[in-house]
Scaffold this motif. Sequence first.
Motif, PDB file in Angstrom:
ATOM      1  N   GLY A   1       0.849  -1.176   0.000  1.00 48.44           N
ATOM      2  CA  GLY A   1       0.000   0.000   0.000  1.00 48.44           C
ATOM      3  C   GLY A   1       0.885   1.227   0.000  1.00 48.44           C
ATOM      4  N   ARG A   2       0.817   2.038  -1.025  1.00 50.28           N
ATOM      5  CA  ARG A   2       1.775   3.139  -1.212  1.00 50.28           C
ATOM      6  C   ARG A   2       1.114   4.518  -1.102  1.00 50.28           C
ATOM      7  NH1 ARG A   2       6.455   0.838  -3.145  1.00 50.28           N
ATOM      8  NH2 ARG A   2       6.262  -1.256  -4.032  1.00 50.28           N
ATOM      9  N   LYS A   3       1.950   5.531  -0.923  1.00 50.56           N
ATOM     10  CA  LYS A   3       1.448   6.894  -0.778  1.00 50.56           C
ATOM     11  C   LYS A   3       0.915   7.466  -2.082  1.00 50.56           C
ATOM     12  CE  LYS A   3       4.183   8.530   3.170  1.00 50.56           C
ATOM     13  NZ  LYS A   3       5.163   9.553   3.632  1.00 50.56           N
ATOM     14  N   SER A   4       1.480   7.030  -3.193  1.00 52.60           N
ATOM     15  CA  SER A   4       1.045   7.543  -4.492  1.00 52.60           C
ATOM     16  C   SER A   4       1.039   6.426  -5.522  1.00 52.60           C
ATOM     17  CB  SER A   4       1.951   8.696  -4.950  1.00 52.60           C
ATOM     18  OG  SER A   4       3.282   8.254  -5.121  1.00 52.60           O
ATOM     19  N   LYS A   5       0.604   6.726  -6.737  1.00 46.17           N
ATOM     20  CA  LYS A   5       0.375   5.730  -7.791  1.00 46.17           C
ATOM     21  C   LYS A   5       1.663   5.397  -8.551  1.00 46.17           C
ATOM     22  CE  LYS A   5      -2.735   8.534  -9.266  1.00 46.17           C
ATOM     23  NZ  LYS A   5      -3.745   9.209 -10.113  1.00 46.17           N
ATOM     24  N   SER A   6       2.617   4.839  -7.836  1.00 48.57           N
ATOM     25  CA  SER A   6       3.890   4.488  -8.457  1.00 48.57           C
ATOM     26  C   SER A   6       4.600   3.476  -7.575  1.00 48.57           C
ATOM     27  CB  SER A   6       4.769   5.732  -8.620  1.00 48.57           C
ATOM     28  OG  SER A   6       6.082   5.378  -9.004  1.00 48.57           O
ATOM     29  N   THR A   7       5.281   2.535  -8.189  1.00 48.65           N
ATOM     30  CA  THR A   7       6.040   1.536  -7.431  1.00 48.65           C
ATOM     31  C   THR A   7       7.254   2.157  -6.754  1.00 48.65           C
ATOM     32  OG1 THR A   7       7.244   0.921  -9.446  1.00 48.65           O
ATOM     33  CG2 THR A   7       5.309  -0.404  -8.861  1.00 48.65           C
ATOM     34  N   SER A   8       7.624   3.365  -7.134  1.00 47.18           N
ATOM     35  CA  SER A   8       8.742   4.056  -6.499  1.00 47.18           C
ATOM     36  C   SER A   8       8.295   4.841  -5.273  1.00 47.18           C
ATOM     37  CB  SER A   8       9.429   4.997  -7.492  1.00 47.18           C
ATOM     38  OG  SER A   8       8.523   6.007  -7.925  1.00 47.18           O
ATOM     39  N   SER A   9       6.980   4.905  -5.043  1.00 45.97           N
ATOM     40  CA  SER A   9       6.445   5.627  -3.891  1.00 45.97           C
ATOM     41  C   SER A   9       6.658   4.813  -2.612  1.00 45.97           C
ATOM     42  CB  SER A   9       4.966   5.909  -4.088  1.00 45.97           C
ATOM     43  OG  SER A   9       4.407   6.543  -2.949  1.00 45.97           O
ATOM     44  N   ALA A  10       6.718   5.472  -1.485  1.00 49.28           N
ATOM     45  CA  ALA A  10       6.968   4.814  -0.209  1.00 49.28           C
ATOM     46  C   ALA A  10       5.848   3.836   0.137  1.00 49.28           C
ATOM     47  CB  ALA A  10       7.098   5.857   0.895  1.00 49.28           C
ATOM     48  N   GLU A  11       6.240   2.658   0.634  1.00 45.31           N
ATOM     49  CA  GLU A  11       5.273   1.655   1.062  1.00 45.31           C
ATOM     50  C   GLU A  11       4.878   1.944   2.512  1.00 45.31           C
ATOM     51  OE1 GLU A  11       4.875  -3.189   1.765  1.00 45.31           O
ATOM     52  OE2 GLU A  11       6.517  -2.372   0.558  1.00 45.31           O
ATOM     53  N   VAL A  12       3.598   2.109   2.767  1.00 46.51           N
ATOM     54  CA  VAL A  12       3.101   2.448   4.096  1.00 46.51           C
ATOM     55  C   VAL A  12       2.689   1.197   4.869  1.00 46.51           C
ATOM     56  CG1 VAL A  12       1.351   3.757   5.385  1.00 46.51           C
ATOM     57  CG2 VAL A  12       2.351   4.702   3.294  1.00 46.51           C
TER      58      VAL A  12
ATOM     59  N   ASP B   1      -5.502   1.215  -7.615  1.00 54.15           N
ATOM     60  CA  ASP B   1      -6.704   1.189  -6.791  1.00 54.15           C
ATOM     61  C   ASP B   1      -6.435   1.900  -5.469  1.00 54.15           C
ATOM     62  OD1 ASP B   1      -7.720  -0.422  -8.805  1.00 54.15           O
ATOM     63  OD2 ASP B   1      -7.181  -2.268  -7.773  1.00 54.15           O
ATOM     64  N   LYS B   2      -7.351   2.808  -5.090  1.00 58.33           N
ATOM     65  CA  LYS B   2      -7.213   3.513  -3.823  1.00 58.33           C
ATOM     66  C   LYS B   2      -7.991   2.759  -2.759  1.00 58.33           C
ATOM     67  CE  LYS B   2      -7.170   8.150  -1.853  1.00 58.33           C
ATOM     68  NZ  LYS B   2      -7.442   9.589  -2.101  1.00 58.33           N
ATOM     69  N   THR B   3      -7.344   2.444  -1.649  1.00 61.07           N
ATOM     70  CA  THR B   3      -7.972   1.639  -0.605  1.00 61.07           C
ATOM     71  C   THR B   3      -8.690   2.534   0.404  1.00 61.07           C
ATOM     72  OG1 THR B   3      -6.138   1.645   0.986  1.00 61.07           O
ATOM     73  CG2 THR B   3      -6.010   0.079  -0.856  1.00 61.07           C
ATOM     74  N   SER B   4      -9.469   1.878   1.272  1.00 63.71           N
ATOM     75  CA  SER B   4     -10.178   2.610   2.324  1.00 63.71           C
ATOM     76  C   SER B   4      -9.217   3.199   3.346  1.00 63.71           C
ATOM     77  CB  SER B   4     -11.186   1.684   3.015  1.00 63.71           C
ATOM     78  OG  SER B   4     -10.543   0.520   3.517  1.00 63.71           O
ATOM     79  N   ASP B   5      -7.935   2.784   3.296  1.00 60.08           N
ATOM     80  CA  ASP B   5      -6.897   3.369   4.153  1.00 60.08           C
ATOM     81  C   ASP B   5      -6.291   4.624   3.534  1.00 60.08           C
ATOM     82  OD1 ASP B   5      -7.036   1.164   6.002  1.00 60.08           O
ATOM     83  OD2 ASP B   5      -5.911  -0.010   4.537  1.00 60.08           O
ATOM     84  N   GLY B   6      -6.728   4.975   2.336  1.00 62.58           N
ATOM     85  CA  GLY B   6      -6.164   6.140   1.662  1.00 62.58           C
ATOM     86  C   GLY B   6      -4.851   5.861   0.984  1.00 62.58           C
ATOM     87  N   LEU B   7      -4.544   4.564   0.765  1.00 62.85           N
ATOM     88  CA  LEU B   7      -3.306   4.181   0.109  1.00 62.85           C
ATOM     89  C   LEU B   7      -3.583   3.674  -1.298  1.00 62.85           C
ATOM     90  CD1 LEU B   7      -1.647   2.303   3.105  1.00 62.85           C
ATOM     91  CD2 LEU B   7      -1.301   4.689   2.406  1.00 62.85           C
ATOM     92  N   TRP B   8      -2.519   3.516  -2.086  1.00 62.05           N
ATOM     93  CA  TRP B   8      -2.663   3.046  -3.467  1.00 62.05           C
ATOM     94  C   TRP B   8      -2.018   1.662  -3.609  1.00 62.05           C
ATOM     95  CZ3 TRP B   8      -5.599   5.683  -6.831  1.00 62.05           C
ATOM     96  CH2 TRP B   8      -5.863   7.026  -6.539  1.00 62.05           C
ATOM     97  N   VAL B   9      -2.704   0.780  -4.317  1.00 58.99           N
ATOM     98  CA  VAL B   9      -2.154  -0.548  -4.623  1.00 58.99           C
ATOM     99  C   VAL B   9      -2.249  -0.777  -6.129  1.00 58.99           C
ATOM    100  CG1 VAL B   9      -2.713  -1.537  -2.377  1.00 58.99           C
ATOM    101  CG2 VAL B   9      -4.392  -1.663  -4.223  1.00 58.99           C
ATOM    102  N   ALA B  10      -1.305  -1.528  -6.657  1.00 60.25           N
ATOM    103  CA  ALA B  10      -1.300  -1.843  -8.088  1.00 60.25           C
ATOM    104  C   ALA B  10      -2.474  -2.781  -8.404  1.00 60.25           C
ATOM    105  CB  ALA B  10       0.016  -2.489  -8.473  1.00 60.25           C
ATOM    106  N   ASP B  11      -3.336  -2.356  -9.309  1.00 58.90           N
ATOM    107  CA  ASP B  11      -4.538  -3.127  -9.632  1.00 58.90           C
ATOM    108  C   ASP B  11      -4.211  -4.525 -10.141  1.00 58.90           C
ATOM    109  OD1 ASP B  11      -7.596  -3.094 -10.296  1.00 58.90           O
ATOM    110  OD2 ASP B  11      -6.636  -3.723 -12.155  1.00 58.90           O
TER     111      ASP B  11
END
Length: 593
Positions: free
Chosen positions: A345-356, A383-393
């Motif tokens: 689950g990342r901060k933004s829509k990129s695999t280079s974004s920090a994993e939360v 995909d944006k999760t209910s935690d407010g994070l982004w995951v690769a669809d």
Amino acid sequence: MANVLKKPWFLIGSAAVLAVAVGTAVALRSGGDPATFTPTSAEPSAVADDAAADMTFVAEGKAAAATHSAVSFTAKETLNGRDGASMDANVVKKDMYKAGATIKVVCQDRGDMAYGSAIWDRTSDGVYVPDAYVKTGTDGFAPGVARCTDLAQSGKAYPATADLNGRAGPSLTARVVEENMYRKGEKVVIVCQITGSVAYGSTIWDKTDDGVYVPDAYVKTGTEKNFAPGIARCTDTAPARFGFKASVDLAGRDAKSVSAKEVKTYAAGSTVYITCQTIGANAYGSNIWDKTVDNLWVADHYLKTGFDNFTPGVPKCAGTPVASPSPTAAATGGTTFPAKVDLAGRKSKSTSSAEVKTYASGSKVRVVCQAYGAYAYGSYIWDKTSDGLWVADYYLKTGTDGFVSDMARCDDDKPTGGPSTSTGTGSHYGDCRDGHGRIGGTKGSTAGTAAQKVARVIAAAKAMTGKGLSYSWGGGGKGGPSCGISSPSPGGHIDYNRYGFDCSGYTLYAYWVGAGVDIGPNTGSQWGSGRVLPYSQRKPGDLIFWFSGGVSVHVAIYLGNNQMLEAAPPRGSSSVHQTSVYGSHASVVRVLS
């Protein structure tokens, strides 16, 4: 035509095909082989896979035909008999009706566009033939011939008094097929009316020739809170069947299990018609089973529905279990999907974004919306999760490798990175990186003379040929090809994850990119985009239209030498192509002069 027909976003209701017309003489376009479009004097012959046509359907068709009195007409050309109202339907019998032969028509229906008409005739033999090549004495629905379904009505055009969503049923809670499908002031063609749930003070709902429902309260029919005179009453509320291609020789079984008896085989490449979907025994990685018109069951995994879960728009069979939302779901919204792997689950829509955080493999991840982002694992969708994070669809089991139908979009960001994000790359089936429906795009140059602009329009249209683009119901727009919408075509095809153009999406793109001119999203608006001139005065760049019962169902841009460019069924890698002009025409519309 008496008034300008509103075909929202595309010529959907009449399965119209937009053609970029280029010629003068009248010729026929072959459609039997999806890979070729050679002009011929006869309706296309069957391809090899059509040899295993569904004969059970023919028997059922004869039984149904008995409820209507047949009317005799003459075939203009030699015609194949098909098992559906579409050029994508299977050929039951090649050259079934010879030119000049008598055809007994028991009813007419609206289907996918064929030879400039969206009307199909069902014969006493239980098969369908394109009405364009049957001498009924009219280019619309023939007087005295029964209608097969609700959509088989001539329809009447009325203005919308507000922006209207097209819905799958007569209720404000019904699935939205397309937002703002009909804009305020534009024409809505109503084929029938029905009583539904209360909407804005009225229980009357209008079914359009696009097969969707709109609240009558916001359609100016001249009658408030009551049925309008001269409009038929709807009798059916959903298409009876839906056609999908079999990806392999597919067993039709008498129960929802691979151990059940195989009753018949549906040939690879043939169209299999299903009526509903349900849950059954696991088969090839999926527990979805599809019920065919033969009352047999086929494993959904081997039907090209575009989804590996339930297909939007296809009803669930009686008895299908319905999952109740959990208290958490009710509180947070969104939909849960299982993770295929341990998923970041990342901060933004990129695999280079920090994993939360990490969502464990097999755990349910609640998705509230989807959007394009950086290329990741073969997809641009995040995909944006209910935690407010982004995951690769790509690593969520959403049931499709495109956007989930009816899932909200988080934003309008464009895809970035990856092999190519430019339009017209011949994207594979299910790759909907460019979006669905009438996507936006950069306005082309308005500089130069009319002749220079016409040349650029034609060049833009030609540039889309040879890229493997399919015909897609509702697909394409100013930004180029896209995937279609979730509404089934009149021929029963769902193109939500099919990449390409429909007819008016194709011409819209060509004029926008080539000349910076917005000719409108449908044939109705395109008919009003320039000067109407006699067909004999046609010049390259002019739009040519086809009509059925006074309603526009097809359009083309004139090039010369009896050639045109179009986006047309049958669906396949050559749907966007150059071919000869067909049909008869009285006028053209000149956009650039």
